[in-house]
Design an enzyme around this catalytic site. Structure first.
Site, PDB file in Angstrom:
ATOM      1  N   LYS A  89       4.467  12.473  -3.275  1.00  0.00           N
ATOM      2  CA  LYS A  89       5.312  11.102  -2.844  1.00  0.00           C
ATOM      3  C   LYS A  89       6.076  11.752  -1.729  1.00  0.00           C
ATOM      4  O   LYS A  89       6.886  12.505  -2.011  1.00  0.00           O
ATOM      5  CB  LYS A  89       6.090  10.583  -3.999  1.00  0.00           C
ATOM      6  CG  LYS A  89       6.858   9.427  -3.811  1.00  0.00           C
ATOM      7  CD  LYS A  89       7.312   8.781  -5.095  1.00  0.00           C
ATOM      8  CE  LYS A  89       8.271   7.697  -4.742  1.00  0.00           C
ATOM      9  NZ  LYS A  89       8.832   7.000  -6.088  1.00  0.00           N
ATOM     10  N   GLY A  99       0.944  -1.187   0.014  1.00  0.00           N
ATOM     11  CA  GLY A  99       0.052   0.048  -0.025  1.00  0.00           C
ATOM     12  C   GLY A  99       0.989   1.220  -0.105  1.00  0.00           C
ATOM     13  O   GLY A  99       2.080   1.165   0.170  1.00  0.00           O
ATOM     14  N   ASP A 149       4.169  -4.683  -7.676  1.00  0.00           N
ATOM     15  CA  ASP A 149       3.670  -3.350  -7.182  1.00  0.00           C
ATOM     16  C   ASP A 149       4.137  -2.280  -8.171  1.00  0.00           C
ATOM     17  O   ASP A 149       3.579  -1.308  -7.944  1.00  0.00           O
ATOM     18  CB  ASP A 149       3.828  -3.208  -5.699  1.00  0.00           C
ATOM     19  CG  ASP A 149       5.305  -3.410  -5.251  1.00  0.00           C
ATOM     20  OD1 ASP A 149       5.690  -4.378  -5.734  1.00  0.00           O
ATOM     21  OD2 ASP A 149       5.932  -2.400  -4.880  1.00  0.00           O
ATOM     22  N   ASN A 150       5.056  -2.631  -8.791  1.00  0.00           N
ATOM     23  CA  ASN A 150       5.788  -1.396  -9.482  1.00  0.00           C
ATOM     24  C   ASN A 150       5.352  -1.350 -10.980  1.00  0.00           C
ATOM     25  O   ASN A 150       6.036  -0.826 -11.861  1.00  0.00           O
ATOM     26  CB  ASN A 150       7.348  -1.296  -9.380  1.00  0.00           C
ATOM     27  CG  ASN A 150       7.604  -0.973  -7.867  1.00  0.00           C
ATOM     28  OD1 ASN A 150       6.700  -0.348  -7.153  1.00  0.00           O
ATOM     29  ND2 ASN A 150       8.844  -1.303  -7.348  1.00  0.00           N
ATOM     30  N   ARG A 190       4.175   6.052   1.668  1.00  0.00           N
ATOM     31  CA  ARG A 190       4.645   7.385   1.796  1.00  0.00           C
ATOM     32  C   ARG A 190       3.943   8.243   0.726  1.00  0.00           C
ATOM     33  O   ARG A 190       4.415   9.410   0.360  1.00  0.00           O
ATOM     34  CB  ARG A 190       5.988   7.387   1.445  1.00  0.00           C
ATOM     35  CG  ARG A 190       6.668   6.649   0.637  1.00  0.00           C
ATOM     36  CD  ARG A 190       8.126   7.045   0.495  1.00  0.00           C
ATOM     37  NE  ARG A 190       8.767   6.438  -0.455  1.00  0.00           N
ATOM     38  CZ  ARG A 190       9.963   6.580  -0.895  1.00  0.00           C
ATOM     39  NH1 ARG A 190      10.562   7.744  -0.195  1.00  0.00           N
ATOM     40  NH2 ARG A 190      10.682   5.867  -1.804  1.00  0.00           N
ATOM     41  N   ASP A 227       8.708   5.868   7.786  1.00  0.00           N
ATOM     42  CA  ASP A 227       8.696   7.318   8.103  1.00  0.00           C
ATOM     43  C   ASP A 227       7.721   7.911   7.195  1.00  0.00           C
ATOM     44  O   ASP A 227       7.400   9.117   7.557  1.00  0.00           O
ATOM     45  CB  ASP A 227       9.867   7.922   8.442  1.00  0.00           C
ATOM     46  CG  ASP A 227      10.723   8.142   7.150  1.00  0.00           C
ATOM     47  OD1 ASP A 227      10.153   7.797   6.062  1.00  0.00           O
ATOM     48  OD2 ASP A 227      11.653   9.024   6.909  1.00  0.00           O
ATOM     49  N   ARG A 244      -2.084  -1.013 -10.116  1.00  0.00           N
ATOM     50  CA  ARG A 244      -0.856  -1.643 -10.452  1.00  0.00           C
ATOM     51  C   ARG A 244      -1.351  -3.228 -10.647  1.00  0.00           C
ATOM     52  O   ARG A 244      -2.248  -3.632 -10.270  1.00  0.00           O
ATOM     53  CB  ARG A 244       0.074  -1.462  -9.116  1.00  0.00           C
ATOM     54  CG  ARG A 244       0.584  -0.177  -8.980  1.00  0.00           C
ATOM     55  CD  ARG A 244       0.790   0.046  -7.405  1.00  0.00           C
ATOM     56  NE  ARG A 244       0.775   1.499  -7.124  1.00  0.00           N
ATOM     57  CZ  ARG A 244       1.908   1.958  -6.858  1.00  0.00           C
ATOM     58  NH1 ARG A 244       2.757   1.283  -7.069  1.00  0.00           N
ATOM     59  NH2 ARG A 244       1.801   3.274  -6.416  1.00  0.00           N
ATOM     60  N   ASP A 270       7.557   4.230 -10.648  1.00  0.00           N
ATOM     61  CA  ASP A 270       8.314   4.012  -9.541  1.00  0.00           C
ATOM     62  C   ASP A 270      10.036   3.990  -9.824  1.00  0.00           C
ATOM     63  O   ASP A 270      10.463   2.951 -10.157  1.00  0.00           O
ATOM     64  CB  ASP A 270       8.146   2.607  -8.790  1.00  0.00           C
ATOM     65  CG  ASP A 270       7.778   3.022  -7.189  1.00  0.00           C
ATOM     66  OD1 ASP A 270       8.454   3.848  -6.802  1.00  0.00           O
ATOM     67  OD2 ASP A 270       6.864   2.344  -6.716  1.00  0.00           O
ATOM     68  N   ARG A 324       3.807  13.508  -8.285  1.00  0.00           N
ATOM     69  CA  ARG A 324       3.736  12.690  -9.584  1.00  0.00           C
ATOM     70  C   ARG A 324       2.432  12.666 -10.047  1.00  0.00           C
ATOM     71  O   ARG A 324       1.366  12.747  -9.454  1.00  0.00           O
ATOM     72  CB  ARG A 324       4.084  11.080  -8.767  1.00  0.00           C
ATOM     73  CG  ARG A 324       4.191  10.135  -9.705  1.00  0.00           C
ATOM     74  CD  ARG A 324       4.888   8.987  -9.344  1.00  0.00           C
ATOM     75  NE  ARG A 324       4.049   8.158  -8.387  1.00  0.00           N
ATOM     76  CZ  ARG A 324       4.646   6.963  -8.032  1.00  0.00           C
ATOM     77  NH1 ARG A 324       5.839   6.486  -8.357  1.00  0.00           N
ATOM     78  NH2 ARG A 324       4.064   6.240  -7.041  1.00  0.00           N
TER      79      ARG A 324
HETATM   80  P1  AMP Z   1       9.094   0.754  -3.350  1.00  0.00           P
HETATM   81  O1  AMP Z   1      10.304   0.261  -3.324  1.00  0.00           O
HETATM   82  O2  AMP Z   1       9.169   2.338  -3.395  1.00  0.00           O
HETATM   83  O3  AMP Z   1       8.423   0.538  -4.722  1.00  0.00           O
HETATM   84  O4  AMP Z   1       8.292   0.744  -1.927  1.00  0.00           O
HETATM   85  C1  AMP Z   1       7.979  -0.533  -1.761  1.00  0.00           C
HETATM   86  C2  AMP Z   1       6.899  -0.232  -0.539  1.00  0.00           C
HETATM   87  O5  AMP Z   1       7.512   0.536   0.481  1.00  0.00           O
HETATM   88  C3  AMP Z   1       5.765   0.521  -0.756  1.00  0.00           C
HETATM   89  O6  AMP Z   1       4.532  -0.016  -0.190  1.00  0.00           O
HETATM   90  C4  AMP Z   1       6.207   1.951  -0.413  1.00  0.00           C
HETATM   91  O7  AMP Z   1       4.981   2.717  -0.030  1.00  0.00           O
HETATM   92  C5  AMP Z   1       6.751   1.598   1.008  1.00  0.00           C
HETATM   93  N1  AMP Z   1       7.844   2.683   1.233  1.00  0.00           N
HETATM   94  C6  AMP Z   1       8.978   2.963   0.671  1.00  0.00           C
HETATM   95  N2  AMP Z   1       9.564   3.993   1.451  1.00  0.00           N
HETATM   96  C7  AMP Z   1       8.666   4.333   2.640  1.00  0.00           C
HETATM   97  C8  AMP Z   1       8.878   5.222   3.618  1.00  0.00           C
HETATM   98  N3  AMP Z   1      10.034   5.971   3.698  1.00  0.00           N
HETATM   99  N4  AMP Z   1       7.985   5.090   4.588  1.00  0.00           N
HETATM  100  C9  AMP Z   1       6.740   4.178   4.364  1.00  0.00           C
HETATM  101  N5  AMP Z   1       6.588   3.505   3.460  1.00  0.00           N
HETATM  102  C10 AMP Z   1       7.541   3.343   2.331  1.00  0.00           C
HETATM  103 MG    MG Z   2       6.592   0.852  -5.362  1.00  0.00          MG
END
Ligand code: AMP
Ligand code: MG
Length: 493
Positions: free
Chosen positions: A118, A95, A257-258, A98, A130, A188, A267, A181
């Site tokens: 984002k 989900g 998810d990407n 951030r 965070d 997705r 992403d 974004r």
């Molecule tokens: P990503 O690698 O950007 O595709 O992120 C994978 C998952 O981690 C997604 O569900 C993002 O929303 C979550 N995520 C990435 N960075 C953060 C962050 N700093 N705080 C909370 N969730 C994160």
């Molecule tokens: Mg992602």
């Protein structure tokens, strides 16, 4: 929840709708962005804002407050979206951890785009994260996505980067930032997996119907619209990954998810462009086994589409057996589908207008010679047909010299004159890509010295990738290969 709506006297030009809220509640949670201390507009995309029909003056004046999420424009109804995904082959419920969707902006010519912040704070899906993002990675997403757009590759886009005036803590403290974004949608493959993981079939059907009406309205009347949906998504992913392969783009984290269902690149984490051609090239610090290496991308897209097909099975036919047979038939077409699209782009890159059976061998042999001689992917294609004398190892190689003769003979076997081939090649072989060393140089100056000049210059260069440039331009020079040997990219920072 407090109402933080503040309007610019003239409005910002946003015209929000929130169709995603009509989906069953499992798909989203209402979530206000978390206020930041001291927002400042670091980058703003004038041409994108114009194409969206936004009020540039108002956004430049008050945009930092709005695009950090500190204030909300009229009609915004912020949510975090639920999804799942196979991350490096392992299924997880995820989900927006951030990212916060403000709403869907309807442009003056009635196009619908998600406007998402984002790095806008924690959400119910944040797990231990965070909810924040650091300035460097958000500027990087801006550069890479805008470069992809200029290359003619479907992609989400970047409207702005706003600094937050707050630190984010990773291995060290970094300046925080929020990226705006813009996407045709954020649905997705992982959104379908999330729906399919639900015991109740109703959300899955609602998501499929939503996706069809938003992205593929022409299939709504098809005999089996859900099978058509799968076919469309297979075709779009094949086309997208073929385009990546034509310019040397490595996505870096092709988790399900990407993968956007509307076929946009989404992403921009550990992505990078290859310089020296090698299909096993990997830059991502966490991709130890090379799952998402350059040359694996077509296969991974097929694997991801198979996960999508599994999610859609309950909708395709009442009989599971029949659903599987129908889905498998579609999936079986992907490899040829991809190959045709790849080959048709390679023909353009080689100045070929008609079709011969051996074209695939011609294209593959060139790649083989490039790999053997550690040639620069981008510059090799652009050098073909140039009058200049080339001193690189590739041009000294007897095998490649023979290839050049075969290629020229191939061009002679079509009606179009040589000049027309060169013109075609110049529309398919970019002169400028965002080279890793230049991206890092620009980010370093921006983040460490607050000097945005190199970044603006780079953005200008990558925004016109097919233009003729002076050969001495630093944007067209291949880097010292040592840089890439040590180069690492990161996710989720
Ligand atoms: P990503 O690698 O950007 O595709 O992120 C994978 C998952 O981690 C997604 O569900 C993002 O929303 C979550 N995520 C990435 N960075 C953060 C962050 N700093 N705080 C909370 N969730 C994160
Ligand atoms: Mg992602």
């Amino acid at each position: 929840m407090e109402n933080r709506t503040i309007l610019s006297p003239d409005g910002y030009g946003f015209n929000f709708d929130n169709s995603y809220l009509q989906l069953p509640p499992v798909f989203h949670k209402r979530q206000q962005p978390t206020e930041v201390k001291n927002p400042g507009l670091a980058l703003f995309n004038d041409s994108l804002a114009i194409s969206l029909g936004l009020n540039i003056d108002a956004l430049k004046k008050h945009g930092a407050q709005l695009l950090s999420g500190n204030v909300l424009d009229q009609g915004a109804n912020p949510i975090a979206q639920a999804y799942a995904g196979h991350q490096f082959g392992h299924f997880n419920i995820l989900g927006d951890g951030r990212a916060i969707l403000l709403g869907e902006h309807i442009t003056p010519n009635m196009q619908r785009f998600d406007i998402q912040l984002k790095g806008a704070g924690r959400t119910p899906y944040s797990r231990s994260g965070d909810g924040r993002a650091a300035l460097g990675p958000m500027l990087r997403e801006y550069i890479m996505s805008e470069a992809m757009y200029a290359l003619g590759i479907p992609t989400t886009r970047s409207l702005a980067v706003v600094t937050t005036g707050e630190a984010v803590y990773r291995d060290d403290a970094y300046a925080g930032a929020v990226l705006t974004r813009v996407a045709s949608s954020h649905v997705r493959v992982g959104t379908f997996q999330f729906a399919a993981a639900n015991q109740n079939p109703q959300p899955l059907q609602a998501l499929a119907d939503y996706s069809i009406s938003r992205h593929f309205p022409d299939i709504a009347d098809a005999d089996n619209q859900y099978l058509e949906l799968l076919k469309r998504m297979i075709a779009l992913q094949a086309a997208l990954v073929a385009k990546w392969m034509h310019v040397g783009f490595i996505h870096g984290v092709m988790n399900t998810d990407n993968m956007s269902i509307c076929g946009e690149t989404i992403d921009y984490g550990p992505c990078a462009f290859i310089n020296t051609y090698h299909p096993e090239t990997v830059f991502s610090s966490i991709d130890a086994n090379g799952r998402y290496a350059f040359g694996n991308q077509p296969k991974i897209a097929h694997w991801n589409l198979t996960r999508l097909a599994e999610s859609l099975l309950p909708l395709i036919d009442e009989s599971e057996e029949k659903s599987i047979a129908l889905a498998n038939e579609c999936l079986a077409e992907y490899p040829n589908n991809f190959l045709e699209l790849w080959l048709s782009g390679m023909r353009k890159k080689l100045g070929i207008f008609n079709q011969e059976d051996d074209d695939i061998t011609l294209a593959e042999d060139l790649l083989m010679h490039m790999q053997k001689n550690k040639a620069d992917f981008t510059n090799t294609f652009r050098s073909l047909g140039e009058e200049a004398v080339h001193h690189s190892a590739l041009y000294q190689d007897a095998g490649f010299k023979n290839w050049l003769t075969l290629w020229k003979a191939r061009l002679a076997r079509q009606n179009e004159p040589y000049d027309e081939s060169i013109r075609l090649m110049h529309t398919a072989n970019p002169k400028v890509i965002p080279r890793n060393h230049l991206v890092e140089e620009a980010l370093h100056a921006a983040v460490n010295d607050g000097d945005m000049k190199a970044l603006h210059d780079l953005l200008l260069a990558v925004s016109n990738p097919y233009a003729e440039l002076n050969h001495q331009s630093k944007y067209t020079q291949a880097p010292d290969p040592v840089f890439d040997q040590q180069y690492k990219t990161y996710c989720g920072t």
